[in-house]
Motif scaffolding. Structure first.
Motif, PDB file in Angstrom:
ATOM      1  N   VAL A 155     -10.309   8.318 -18.349  1.00 26.81           N
ATOM      2  CA  VAL A 155     -11.265   8.415 -17.246  1.00 26.81           C
ATOM      3  C   VAL A 155     -12.575   7.762 -17.649  1.00 26.81           C
ATOM      4  N   ASN A 156     -13.052   6.874 -16.773  1.00 29.06           N
ATOM      5  CA  ASN A 156     -14.363   6.237 -16.934  1.00 29.06           C
ATOM      6  C   ASN A 156     -14.513   5.474 -18.247  1.00 29.06           C
ATOM      7  N   GLY A 157     -13.413   4.891 -18.710  1.00 28.79           N
ATOM      8  CA  GLY A 157     -13.462   4.020 -19.872  1.00 28.79           C
ATOM      9  C   GLY A 157     -13.704   4.709 -21.198  1.00 28.79           C
ATOM     10  N   LYS A 158     -13.554   6.050 -21.208  1.00 29.89           N
ATOM     11  CA  LYS A 158     -13.806   6.773 -22.453  1.00 29.89           C
ATOM     12  C   LYS A 158     -12.489   7.044 -23.174  1.00 29.89           C
ATOM     13  N   ARG A 159     -12.302   8.231 -23.684  1.00 34.02           N
ATOM     14  CA  ARG A 159     -11.120   8.522 -24.486  1.00 34.02           C
ATOM     15  C   ARG A 159      -9.833   8.396 -23.665  1.00 34.02           C
ATOM     16  N   TYR A 160      -8.787   7.863 -24.312  1.00 35.89           N
ATOM     17  CA  TYR A 160      -7.472   7.768 -23.684  1.00 35.89           C
ATOM     18  C   TYR A 160      -6.518   8.746 -24.359  1.00 35.89           C
ATOM     19  N   PHE A 161      -5.678   9.377 -23.521  1.00 36.67           N
ATOM     20  CA  PHE A 161      -4.750  10.387 -24.001  1.00 36.67           C
ATOM     21  C   PHE A 161      -3.314   9.895 -23.872  1.00 36.67           C
ATOM     22  N   THR A 162      -2.517  10.148 -24.894  1.00 35.91           N
ATOM     23  CA  THR A 162      -1.081   9.939 -24.793  1.00 35.91           C
ATOM     24  C   THR A 162      -0.497  11.098 -23.996  1.00 35.91           C
ATOM     25  N   LEU A 163       0.789  11.007 -23.657  1.00 37.91           N
ATOM     26  CA  LEU A 163       1.440  12.113 -22.964  1.00 37.91           C
ATOM     27  C   LEU A 163       1.363  13.393 -23.780  1.00 37.91           C
ATOM     28  N   GLU A 164       1.596  13.276 -25.071  1.00 39.33           N
ATOM     29  CA  GLU A 164       1.562  14.460 -25.937  1.00 39.33           C
ATOM     30  C   GLU A 164       0.164  15.063 -25.982  1.00 39.33           C
ATOM     31  N   GLU A 165      -0.858  14.196 -26.112  1.00 40.50           N
ATOM     32  CA  GLU A 165      -2.235  14.693 -26.181  1.00 40.50           C
ATOM     33  C   GLU A 165      -2.667  15.313 -24.860  1.00 40.50           C
ATOM     34  N   ALA A 166      -2.294  14.683 -23.755  1.00 36.11           N
ATOM     35  CA  ALA A 166      -2.643  15.227 -22.445  1.00 36.11           C
ATOM     36  C   ALA A 166      -2.000  16.594 -22.253  1.00 36.11           C
ATOM     37  N   GLY A 167      -0.747  16.727 -22.671  1.00 35.54           N
ATOM     38  CA  GLY A 167      -0.073  18.012 -22.561  1.00 35.54           C
ATOM     39  C   GLY A 167      -0.720  19.080 -23.420  1.00 35.54           C
ATOM     40  N   GLU A 219       0.823  -1.210   0.000  1.00 31.26           N
ATOM     41  CA  GLU A 219       0.000   0.000   0.000  1.00 31.26           C
ATOM     42  C   GLU A 219       0.861   1.265   0.000  1.00 31.26           C
ATOM     43  N   ASP A 220       1.928   1.242   0.790  1.00 33.76           N
ATOM     44  CA  ASP A 220       2.840   2.387   0.844  1.00 33.76           C
ATOM     45  C   ASP A 220       3.525   2.591  -0.497  1.00 33.76           C
ATOM     46  N   GLN A 221       3.941   1.517  -1.155  1.00 38.35           N
ATOM     47  CA  GLN A 221       4.600   1.626  -2.451  1.00 38.35           C
ATOM     48  C   GLN A 221       3.649   2.151  -3.526  1.00 38.35           C
ATOM     49  N   VAL A 222       2.409   1.657  -3.494  1.00 35.55           N
ATOM     50  CA  VAL A 222       1.427   2.119  -4.479  1.00 35.55           C
ATOM     51  C   VAL A 222       1.111   3.593  -4.260  1.00 35.55           C
ATOM     52  N   GLN A 223       0.948   3.994  -3.010  1.00 36.22           N
ATOM     53  CA  GLN A 223       0.659   5.391  -2.709  1.00 36.22           C
ATOM     54  C   GLN A 223       1.799   6.303  -3.177  1.00 36.22           C
ATOM     55  N   ASN A 224       3.036   5.863  -2.951  1.00 34.71           N
ATOM     56  CA  ASN A 224       4.192   6.636  -3.425  1.00 34.71           C
ATOM     57  C   ASN A 224       4.198   6.720  -4.942  1.00 34.71           C
ATOM     58  N   LEU A 225       3.906   5.597  -5.610  1.00 34.57           N
ATOM     59  CA  LEU A 225       3.884   5.587  -7.072  1.00 34.57           C
ATOM     60  C   LEU A 225       2.832   6.551  -7.600  1.00 34.57           C
ATOM     61  N   VAL A 226       1.629   6.507  -7.015  1.00 33.86           N
ATOM     62  CA  VAL A 226       0.536   7.356  -7.493  1.00 33.86           C
ATOM     63  C   VAL A 226       0.864   8.829  -7.275  1.00 33.86           C
ATOM     64  N   LYS A 227       1.386   9.163  -6.101  1.00 27.49           N
ATOM     65  CA  LYS A 227       1.739  10.552  -5.821  1.00 27.49           C
ATOM     66  C   LYS A 227       2.879  11.025  -6.735  1.00 27.49           C
ATOM     67  N   THR A 228       3.833  10.160  -6.990  1.00 29.21           N
ATOM     68  CA  THR A 228       4.949  10.526  -7.857  1.00 29.21           C
ATOM     69  C   THR A 228       4.481  10.683  -9.295  1.00 29.21           C
ATOM     70  N   TRP A 229       3.667   9.734  -9.762  1.00 27.14           N
ATOM     71  CA  TRP A 229       3.105   9.839 -11.111  1.00 27.14           C
ATOM     72  C   TRP A 229       2.291  11.124 -11.263  1.00 27.14           C
ATOM     73  N   GLU A 230       1.472  11.448 -10.254  1.00 28.29           N
ATOM     74  CA  GLU A 230       0.667  12.658 -10.306  1.00 28.29           C
ATOM     75  C   GLU A 230       1.564  13.902 -10.375  1.00 28.29           C
ATOM     76  N   MET A 231       2.623  13.908  -9.584  1.00 22.75           N
ATOM     77  CA  MET A 231       3.573  15.028  -9.607  1.00 22.75           C
ATOM     78  C   MET A 231       4.170  15.193 -10.993  1.00 22.75           C
ATOM     79  N   GLU A 232       4.602  14.096 -11.593  1.00 16.49           N
ATOM     80  CA  GLU A 232       5.235  14.186 -12.911  1.00 16.49           C
ATOM     81  C   GLU A 232       4.236  14.622 -13.975  1.00 16.49           C
ATOM     82  N   SER A 233       3.022  14.048 -13.943  1.00 12.91           N
ATOM     83  CA  SER A 233       2.043  14.333 -14.992  1.00 12.91           C
ATOM     84  C   SER A 233       1.555  15.774 -14.938  1.00 12.91           C
ATOM     85  N   ILE A 234       1.554  16.391 -13.763  1.00 18.37           N
ATOM     86  CA  ILE A 234       1.080  17.763 -13.627  1.00 18.37           C
ATOM     87  C   ILE A 234       2.200  18.766 -13.850  1.00 18.37           C
TER      88      ILE A 234
END
Length: 234
Positions: free
Chosen positions: A89-101, A54-69
């Motif tokens: 989100v919610n099984g709809k459109r998926y974005f690549t890193l470039e598209e999200a940016g 749980e601690d590792q997953v929480q760190n991964l999610v927080k780190t991923w969120e930091m990088e993506s934002i």
């Protein structure tokens, strides 16, 4: 899961060493998590043992969120495979890193909607990275904290339940702050290959978040001028 090669200056996120803070290309300067870490420490409902899944997953999610934002250059991402990565989100459109940016990342990805523009209390199609960050930093001046509540499976396919929360201490889209706790819950699935994230899926009701942000009176309107009911929320 990826293992940081240097010591982070943030106890809840990896890849924030002094060297990385200096050498990474940031969207708006290096992030500072002091306030939201304090909010997290005071308001979390789970304290996971150091090194636990749980601690590792929480760190991964927080780190991923930091990088993506906050990271501007995909080559600086450490948690994801920049060539394969998609987020949706919610099984709809998926974005690549470039598209999200391109659409402003962060909140503009998470708050995608099929509602007609006239019914949107937050319209990701009209917001930029800068405007979205300003809007939510204004609403949550102490930050919008995240905790992992439960982990259902470990890598390579991680499924978990999360909670996001903060205090509405600033206005949102013309609505006065309420000072109240704002929180919402959801689930997410992270797929990994070679210890890198290649796909992230979120499942939550964006309305549960936004409804709490438009509870306050419209700024500049007295209560007598506010309609008693919304015709499409009966």
């Amino acid at each position: 899961m990826a293992t940081p090669s240097t010591v982070s200056t943030d106890k809840y996120r990896s890849y924030l060493s002094e060297e990385e803070l200096k050498n990474t290309r940031w969207r708006a300067g290096p992030p500072n998590y002091d306030l939201v870490n304090k909010l997290f420490g005071e308001g979390r409902t789970k304290i996971w043992a150091a090194g636990s899944l749980e601690d590792q997953v929480q760190n991964l999610v927080k780190t991923w969120e930091m990088e993506s934002i906050h990271k501007a250059n995909p080559d600086d991402y450490k948690t994801v495979d920049a060539k394969k990565y998609v987020v949706g989100v919610n099984g709809k459109r998926y974005f690549t890193l470039e598209e999200a940016g391109r659409i402003g990342g962060g909140y503009n990805v998470f708050l995608q909607t099929s509602l007609p523009p006239a019914l949107r209390s937050y319209d990701p199609d009209r917001e930029t990275y800068e405007s979205s960050q300003t809007a939510f930093k204004t609403v949550f001046p102490r930050g919008f904290a995240l905790e992992v509540l439960q982990v259902y499976s470990g890598p390579p396919v991680i499924a978990y339940k999360f909670r996001h929360w903060g205090y509405m201490e600033g206005p949102f889209q013309g609505h006065a702050p309420t000072g109240e706790l704002v929180e919402f819950f959801g689930t997410s699935i992270i797929q990994m290959e070679n210890s890198k994230v290649v796909k992230v899926e979120f499942f939550f009701d964006r309305g549960e978040l936004l409804a709490q942000l438009i509870k306050g009176e419209k700024i500049g309107e007295s209560p007598s001028n506010v309609p008693s009911a919304c015709p499409f929320m009966a």
